[in-house]
Design a protein around this motif. Sequence first.
Motif, PDB file in Angstrom:
ATOM      1  N   ALA A  84       0.860  -1.181   0.000  1.00 20.76           N
ATOM      2  CA  ALA A  84       0.000   0.000   0.000  1.00 20.76           C
ATOM      3  C   ALA A  84       0.898   1.234   0.000  1.00 20.76           C
ATOM      4  CB  ALA A  84      -0.894  -0.005   1.227  1.00 20.76           C
ATOM      5  N   PHE A  85       0.396   2.321  -0.525  1.00 23.50           N
ATOM      6  CA  PHE A  85       1.142   3.582  -0.587  1.00 23.50           C
ATOM      7  C   PHE A  85       2.425   3.469  -1.402  1.00 23.50           C
ATOM      8  CE2 PHE A  85      -1.896   5.114   2.215  1.00 23.50           C
ATOM      9  CZ  PHE A  85      -1.996   4.284   3.329  1.00 23.50           C
ATOM     10  N   ASN A 168      -1.245   9.761  -2.029  1.00 28.42           N
ATOM     11  CA  ASN A 168      -0.835  11.077  -2.526  1.00 28.42           C
ATOM     12  C   ASN A 168       0.607  11.438  -2.178  1.00 28.42           C
ATOM     13  OD1 ASN A 168      -0.820  13.659  -3.514  1.00 28.42           O
ATOM     14  ND2 ASN A 168      -2.361  14.467  -2.118  1.00 28.42           N
ATOM     15  N   LEU A 169       1.538  10.564  -2.496  1.00 37.13           N
ATOM     16  CA  LEU A 169       2.951  10.844  -2.240  1.00 37.13           C
ATOM     17  C   LEU A 169       3.578  11.379  -3.517  1.00 37.13           C
ATOM     18  CD1 LEU A 169       3.598   7.454  -0.475  1.00 37.13           C
ATOM     19  CD2 LEU A 169       3.466   9.663   0.664  1.00 37.13           C
ATOM     20  N   PRO A 170       4.077  12.608  -3.475  1.00 36.81           N
ATOM     21  CA  PRO A 170       4.600  13.203  -4.710  1.00 36.81           C
ATOM     22  C   PRO A 170       5.707  12.362  -5.312  1.00 36.81           C
ATOM     23  CG  PRO A 170       4.512  14.814  -2.942  1.00 36.81           C
ATOM     24  CD  PRO A 170       4.179  13.496  -2.333  1.00 36.81           C
ATOM     25  N   ARG A 174       1.388  10.282  -6.430  1.00 38.10           N
ATOM     26  CA  ARG A 174       0.535  11.428  -6.745  1.00 38.10           C
ATOM     27  C   ARG A 174       0.315  11.465  -8.249  1.00 38.10           C
ATOM     28  NH1 ARG A 174       2.211  17.120  -4.644  1.00 38.10           N
ATOM     29  NH2 ARG A 174       1.263  16.298  -2.748  1.00 38.10           N
ATOM     30  N   TYR A 181      -6.407  17.999  -8.303  1.00 37.70           N
ATOM     31  CA  TYR A 181      -7.253  18.204  -7.123  1.00 37.70           C
ATOM     32  C   TYR A 181      -6.503  18.994  -6.049  1.00 37.70           C
ATOM     33  CZ  TYR A 181     -10.063  16.695  -3.063  1.00 37.70           C
ATOM     34  OH  TYR A 181     -10.819  16.638  -1.927  1.00 37.70           O
ATOM     35  N   ASP A 182      -5.240  18.620  -5.841  1.00 41.72           N
ATOM     36  CA  ASP A 182      -4.401  19.334  -4.873  1.00 41.72           C
ATOM     37  C   ASP A 182      -4.256  20.801  -5.230  1.00 41.72           C
ATOM     38  OD1 ASP A 182      -1.752  17.108  -3.665  1.00 41.72           O
ATOM     39  OD2 ASP A 182      -3.816  17.466  -3.021  1.00 41.72           O
ATOM     40  N   GLU A 185      -7.292  22.678  -4.404  1.00 41.62           N
ATOM     41  CA  GLU A 185      -7.387  22.897  -2.953  1.00 41.62           C
ATOM     42  C   GLU A 185      -6.474  24.016  -2.496  1.00 41.62           C
ATOM     43  OE1 GLU A 185      -8.848  18.984  -0.543  1.00 41.62           O
ATOM     44  OE2 GLU A 185      -6.750  19.597  -0.403  1.00 41.62           O
ATOM     45  N   MET A 187      -5.851  26.454  -4.230  1.00 38.30           N
ATOM     46  CA  MET A 187      -6.340  27.600  -4.991  1.00 38.30           C
ATOM     47  C   MET A 187      -5.387  28.027  -6.091  1.00 38.30           C
ATOM     48  SD  MET A 187      -8.018  29.614  -1.829  1.00 38.30           S
ATOM     49  CE  MET A 187      -8.566  28.633  -0.464  1.00 38.30           C
TER      50      MET A 187
ATOM     51  N   ARG B  35       9.539  13.427   3.716  1.00 37.46           N
ATOM     52  CA  ARG B  35       8.120  13.405   3.366  1.00 37.46           C
ATOM     53  C   ARG B  35       7.292  13.743   4.601  1.00 37.46           C
ATOM     54  NH1 ARG B  35       7.187  11.723  -1.462  1.00 37.46           N
ATOM     55  NH2 ARG B  35       9.004  10.934  -2.563  1.00 37.46           N
ATOM     56  N   GLN B  43      -1.494  24.458   4.605  1.00 40.05           N
ATOM     57  CA  GLN B  43      -1.358  24.516   3.153  1.00 40.05           C
ATOM     58  C   GLN B  43      -0.336  25.549   2.692  1.00 40.05           C
ATOM     59  OE1 GLN B  43      -3.885  22.818   0.771  1.00 40.05           O
ATOM     60  NE2 GLN B  43      -2.088  23.231  -0.427  1.00 40.05           N
ATOM     61  N   PHE B  44      -0.396  26.734   3.278  1.00 40.39           N
ATOM     62  CA  PHE B  44       0.479  27.814   2.807  1.00 40.39           C
ATOM     63  C   PHE B  44       1.663  28.009   3.734  1.00 40.39           C
ATOM     64  CE2 PHE B  44      -2.473  28.672  -0.416  1.00 40.39           C
ATOM     65  CZ  PHE B  44      -3.729  28.498   0.128  1.00 40.39           C
ATOM     66  N   LYS B  47       4.566  25.564   3.110  1.00 41.41           N
ATOM     67  CA  LYS B  47       5.385  25.854   1.932  1.00 41.41           C
ATOM     68  C   LYS B  47       6.444  26.890   2.278  1.00 41.41           C
ATOM     69  CE  LYS B  47       2.357  24.276  -1.672  1.00 41.41           C
ATOM     70  NZ  LYS B  47       0.956  24.667  -1.881  1.00 41.41           N
ATOM     71  N   ILE B  62       9.070  17.532   1.363  1.00 42.47           N
ATOM     72  CA  ILE B  62       7.990  17.257   0.408  1.00 42.47           C
ATOM     73  C   ILE B  62       6.692  17.068   1.190  1.00 42.47           C
ATOM     74  CG2 ILE B  62       7.280  15.796  -1.510  1.00 42.47           C
ATOM     75  CD1 ILE B  62       9.910  16.357  -2.288  1.00 42.47           C
ATOM     76  N   PRO B  63       5.832  18.063   1.216  1.00 47.91           N
ATOM     77  CA  PRO B  63       4.604  17.929   1.998  1.00 47.91           C
ATOM     78  C   PRO B  63       3.460  17.314   1.206  1.00 47.91           C
ATOM     79  CG  PRO B  63       4.850  20.189   1.228  1.00 47.91           C
ATOM     80  CD  PRO B  63       5.981  19.411   0.631  1.00 47.91           C
ATOM     81  N   THR B  64       2.634  16.599   1.906  1.00 48.67           N
ATOM     82  CA  THR B  64       1.361  16.161   1.355  1.00 48.67           C
ATOM     83  C   THR B  64       0.304  16.684   2.306  1.00 48.67           C
ATOM     84  OG1 THR B  64       2.322  14.130   0.466  1.00 48.67           O
ATOM     85  CG2 THR B  64      -0.062  14.182   0.741  1.00 48.67           C
ATOM     86  N   PHE B  65      -0.729  17.344   1.779  1.00 50.33           N
ATOM     87  CA  PHE B  65      -1.731  17.958   2.652  1.00 50.33           C
ATOM     88  C   PHE B  65      -3.010  17.145   2.677  1.00 50.33           C
ATOM     89  CE2 PHE B  65       0.741  21.615   3.477  1.00 50.33           C
ATOM     90  CZ  PHE B  65       1.411  21.945   2.309  1.00 50.33           C
ATOM     91  N   GLN B  74      -3.977   6.482   7.661  1.00 46.89           N
ATOM     92  CA  GLN B  74      -2.997   6.023   6.675  1.00 46.89           C
ATOM     93  C   GLN B  74      -1.686   5.618   7.337  1.00 46.89           C
ATOM     94  OE1 GLN B  74      -2.716   9.176   3.791  1.00 46.89           O
ATOM     95  NE2 GLN B  74      -4.310   8.255   2.522  1.00 46.89           N
ATOM     96  N   ALA B  79       1.535   4.092   5.814  1.00 48.23           N
ATOM     97  CA  ALA B  79       1.888   5.113   4.826  1.00 48.23           C
ATOM     98  C   ALA B  79       3.290   5.635   5.106  1.00 48.23           C
ATOM     99  CB  ALA B  79       0.890   6.265   4.896  1.00 48.23           C
ATOM    100  N   PRO B  80       4.141   5.698   4.105  1.00 52.21           N
ATOM    101  CA  PRO B  80       5.567   5.981   4.330  1.00 52.21           C
ATOM    102  C   PRO B  80       5.923   7.460   4.461  1.00 52.21           C
ATOM    103  CG  PRO B  80       5.213   5.485   2.019  1.00 52.21           C
ATOM    104  CD  PRO B  80       3.874   5.340   2.689  1.00 52.21           C
ATOM    105  N   PHE B  81       5.403   8.108   5.458  1.00 54.58           N
ATOM    106  CA  PHE B  81       5.817   9.486   5.716  1.00 54.58           C
ATOM    107  C   PHE B  81       6.955   9.495   6.732  1.00 54.58           C
ATOM    108  CE2 PHE B  81       2.696  11.605   3.282  1.00 54.58           C
ATOM    109  CZ  PHE B  81       1.506  10.911   3.402  1.00 54.58           C
ATOM    110  N   ASN B 178     -11.406  18.515   3.908  1.00 49.90           N
ATOM    111  CA  ASN B 178     -10.442  19.028   4.869  1.00 49.90           C
ATOM    112  C   ASN B 178     -10.555  20.553   4.833  1.00 49.90           C
ATOM    113  OD1 ASN B 178      -8.731  20.048   2.672  1.00 49.90           O
ATOM    114  ND2 ASN B 178      -8.266  17.886   2.356  1.00 49.90           N
ATOM    115  N   SER B 180      -8.723  22.820   3.691  1.00 49.00           N
ATOM    116  CA  SER B 180      -8.346  23.460   2.426  1.00 49.00           C
ATOM    117  C   SER B 180      -9.480  23.397   1.422  1.00 49.00           C
ATOM    118  CB  SER B 180      -7.118  22.775   1.814  1.00 49.00           C
ATOM    119  OG  SER B 180      -5.956  23.214   2.440  1.00 49.00           O
ATOM    120  N   GLN B 181     -10.098  22.251   1.354  1.00 52.18           N
ATOM    121  CA  GLN B 181     -11.210  22.147   0.413  1.00 52.18           C
ATOM    122  C   GLN B 181     -12.349  23.065   0.849  1.00 52.18           C
ATOM    123  OE1 GLN B 181     -13.833  18.717   0.040  1.00 52.18           O
ATOM    124  NE2 GLN B 181     -13.249  18.548  -2.094  1.00 52.18           N
TER     125      GLN B 181
END
Lengths: 224, 272, 254
Positions: A84-85, A168-170, A174, A181-182, A185, A187, B35, B43-44, B47, B62-65, B74, B79-81, B178, B180-181
């Motif tokens: 997974a992932f 969603n791992l870049p 991803r 979609y990202d 979100e 904007m 990660r 979100q902002f 960055k 490398i962020p994932t939001f 996850q 999940a491999p963060f 979430n 952001s959405q």
Amino acid sequence: MSFESLLLSLRLAAIVSLLLLAIALLLAAWLAFGRWRGRFLVEAFVALPLVLPPTVLGFYLLVAMGPRSPLGRLWSGLFGRGLAFSFEGLVVASLLYSLPFAVQPLVSSFRNVDPRLVQASALLGVSRSRTFFRIVLPLSFPGLVTAFVLSFAHTLGEFGVVLMVGGNLPGITRTVSIAIYDSVEAMDYSGAGRLALVLLLISFSALSIVYAVNRRVWSPWTAR
Amino acid sequence: MKLVPFASSCLPFFLCAAALTPRGPALSPQSREIRVAAAADLQFAMKDLAAEYEKGAGNKVIPTFGSSGNFFSQIQNGAPFDAFFSADVEYARKLEASGHAEPGTLFMYAIGRIVIWVPAGVRVDVARNHWDVLLDPEVQRVAVANPQHAPYGRAAVDALKGAGLFEKLEAKIVYGENISQTAQFVESGNAQAGILSYSHALSAPMKDKGAFWMIPQDLYPPIEQAAVVLKSSAQKDAARAFLAFVKGPAARAILERYGFTVPAVSAPPKGL
Amino acid sequence: MVAVDRPLTPPLLRAESAPLTAHLRKEFRDGRALTFALDVAVEVPPGFTILSGPSGAGKSTLLDCLAGLTSPGAGRIAVGERVLFDSSAHVNLAPQKRRVAYVFQSLALFPHLTVEENVAYGLGHLPLAERRARARGVLDSFRAGHVLARRPGEISGGERQRAALARSLVTDPQILLLDEPLSALDEELRAGIVEDLRRWNAARQLPVVYVTHSREEARSLGERLIALDAGSVVAQGAPQDILARISARDGMGR
């Protein structure tokens, strides 16, 4: 950076549709020509991804591939990281949810081959498997093309299952649909628009090329 | 013979697949990729934090939001963060308890606030009328983050209940996956008002596009945001280094710019 | 068309010209109700046997059973000593093994292969040169050698008929089944093909079951006639006697 997801998606779609062509071919051949009475159950199972919401599919796939599942543990035992992932996890998930898009056109094509042709081949002494490769398959060319193109396009565009199973791992999971979609979100509408347009153009060109090429090839004997 | 045209049309796809060699994590020890699973309200801010961090160290962040609740599930599923910046300290604590977080790395990096945000085109005055704008007929839809897995959604629902408005507004509420959405719903005009994070209201894409009112803190439990390094990480030292940076003065300044209250490092998280 | 004496194909292994004997019963049901039953006992000696009967009489079903494309519920089918099907002994040879040549009404030529490839299709076990030689030979004896390199979609009805016949015959079968092979062709073409068939079988003396509605063909080809109706044999014997009795109502046309 913004095209990393596009390349990832293209790679995923290419690998999945090529693998599916081989897998679906054998499965469809069995469904079309096999003798077991229970085939309809397999057909229904194959068609499940068409009716199940992507989240349900994604959930079961996550359960089936997660680190606590037998498959997940086997995988991490062999490769040192989870199924997974990961990109490979996406390939596995995509194979399953794009399966009906490959199998159904093939089964339909195979069943449409005049049964008298298959019988004629048998009467001339040719075995069932050789008949499949020499008669059924060449005459099902349009079905092969459709199966390939549909599974490619479907894999390229999938969102829900990929998000749940991939995380969603870049650069790894991803895909372009998630990246779009990202961006929305965040904007970043122009970024999203760019990606979406490129995806649209690529898909359209791919489809056009495939249909144009194959139109020339199979028209002679279907024209009658 | 008839396979040739088919194979040749497959060729572009073949080349696609072959040319793209697998991309694993960055190889050289000098430049690692960290990660980070980051709550959507960052979100902002994240960055900016990452950009600032990368100036100094050689590593990339490398962020994932997403919503903290989703990340929590996850991560428990492998999940491999490398690190998790949660919007709710509870998730971080649970990961520590279940053995998914590296012990001793948990720290509270910020306290968040919620605001009512109204885009410029909607004819209400939120700065003056506060809660009442949500009841205005101009406001047909109110965007709120999903309380099931978004801490900002839970805070929003708590505040609405605290103000005695949740039942009245329930029919108007649309839930974002979430925060952001949720912000995107309002920013695009699909919802005429929303309860968003203060950090979103102060962010570049939104700050000149609407008006907001800060909801009084006594209406909802504080949003305590905590970060941890994950045990499954393959570069714990790089992750720790990033977390150490976030504790430092440059990072605190960035967070404060986004409206977060940054607790003094020595203060323990409330509720302990 | 002028009949020119063409050389016969290179001598093949002489087929054992043994008679076909078959008795079988096949039932068709809709749920529990019996909708149709084919119940016959036939003998097809070397030479041409006409099989006639109205639509729905069971002719195609009978041919399908003889060819092994479908199985009777009970019975026995044999060519001389060689048993193709025997329900009590659990023998049921696959079509591949029966050495039955069967030309369907639709011919079933493979549309994606040339005529030569079609005809050589059943000779896969032979080396390429010999395959091509035999294919050409049998096509020549049916006067269709000039369409070797064309596809079935590109040739005329008569040429397709000949190609289909050639394809079935080149494999040296023991029996030949022909389902209304000439019904789509005009008088002149028919006469030509009938002539070629007769010449071809004169040397080999295979049992041939020839389904037709045409009295003309029955008269010129038939050494025996089997009349089928509603799944049963209503007459079996010399054509002249039977044809006199059968009226047009029973499916025999001109």
